[in-house]
Design an enzyme around this catalytic site. Structure first.
Site, short mmCIF file in Angstrom:
data_model
loop_
_atom_site.label_atom_id
_atom_site.label_comp_id
_atom_site.label_asym_id
_atom_site.label_seq_id
_atom_site.Cartn_x
_atom_site.Cartn_y
_atom_site.Cartn_z
N ASP A 8 1.18 -0.77 0.22
CA ASP A 8 0.05 0.62 0.12
C ASP A 8 0.93 0.99 -0.15
O ASP A 8 2.34 0.99 0.32
CB ASP A 8 -0.78 0.31 1.49
CG ASP A 8 -1.85 0.99 1.32
OD1 ASP A 8 -2.03 1.72 0.85
OD2 ASP A 8 -2.02 1.76 2.46
N ASP A 10 0.00 4.99 0.93
CA ASP A 10 -0.23 6.22 2.03
C ASP A 10 -0.18 5.56 2.88
O ASP A 10 -1.43 4.10 3.89
CB ASP A 10 -1.19 6.85 1.54
CG ASP A 10 -1.40 8.16 -0.07
OD1 ASP A 10 -0.83 8.16 -0.44
OD2 ASP A 10 -2.43 7.83 -0.35
#
Ligand SMILES: [Mg+2]
Ligand SMILES: [Zn+2]
Length: 160
Positions: A8, A10
């Site tokens: 992922d 952020d």
């Protein structure tokens, strides 16, 4: 076949911003990210970012700007002679009910086809339930953590 760690973006690679990462100035890359990626690549994992970027669907940034931000991440990693192998993003607003926004597995599956990845020996690391769920939906293993426990998540993967 290859194995991969899907990351992922952020909260894992760079600080999450409530107002979104819209420019390079908003981008705060975590200090440990270069060494974490080096370690994965040394152990023959592809490193592929899977990211929901609804900021595009919300009209806050365009794809060109997003690509610039991802180039900036690559420039940062290049200083440590490492890199992310690919970025896959969902540009849609959550209301669009698209097929590619995590927890949907579509981007992971697309990456696995593009890079000949064996999903059963691959992992996703993200700071939301939807990240781990996307991984499970695609048939890989998942660890929920933000950047603070990224090194220990990687240790766990390498011991597995
Ligand atoms: Mg996140
Ligand atoms: Zn989408």
């Amino acid at each position: 076949m290859n194995k991969a760690v899907f990351l992922d973006r952020d909260g894992v690679i760079n600080k999450e911003k409530k107002t979104y990462v819209k420019t390079i100035d908003d981008l705060e890359i975590f200090d440990n990210i270069s060494s974490c990626i080096q370690k994965l690549k040394k152990n023959n994992f592809l490193v592929i970012v899977i990211t929901n970027q609804s900021a595009i669907g919300r009209g806050l940034i365009d794809v060109e700007k997003l690509n610039e931000i991802h180039e900036e991440i690559q420039n940062h990693l290049a200083k440590s002679n490492t890199k992310i192998d690919a970025f896959y993003f969902c540009p849609h607003h959550p209301d669009e009910n698209c097929l590619c926004r995590k927890p949907q597995p579509e981007l992971i599956i697309k990456a696995s086809n593009d890079y000949d990845i064996d999903l059963q020996s691959s992992w996703i690391i993200g700071d939301n339930d939807s990240d781990v769920l996307a991984g499970h939906n695609a048939g890989c293993k998942g660890i929920k953590t933000d950047n603070s426990n990224l090194p220990s998540a990687i240790e766990k993967i390498l011991k597995n």
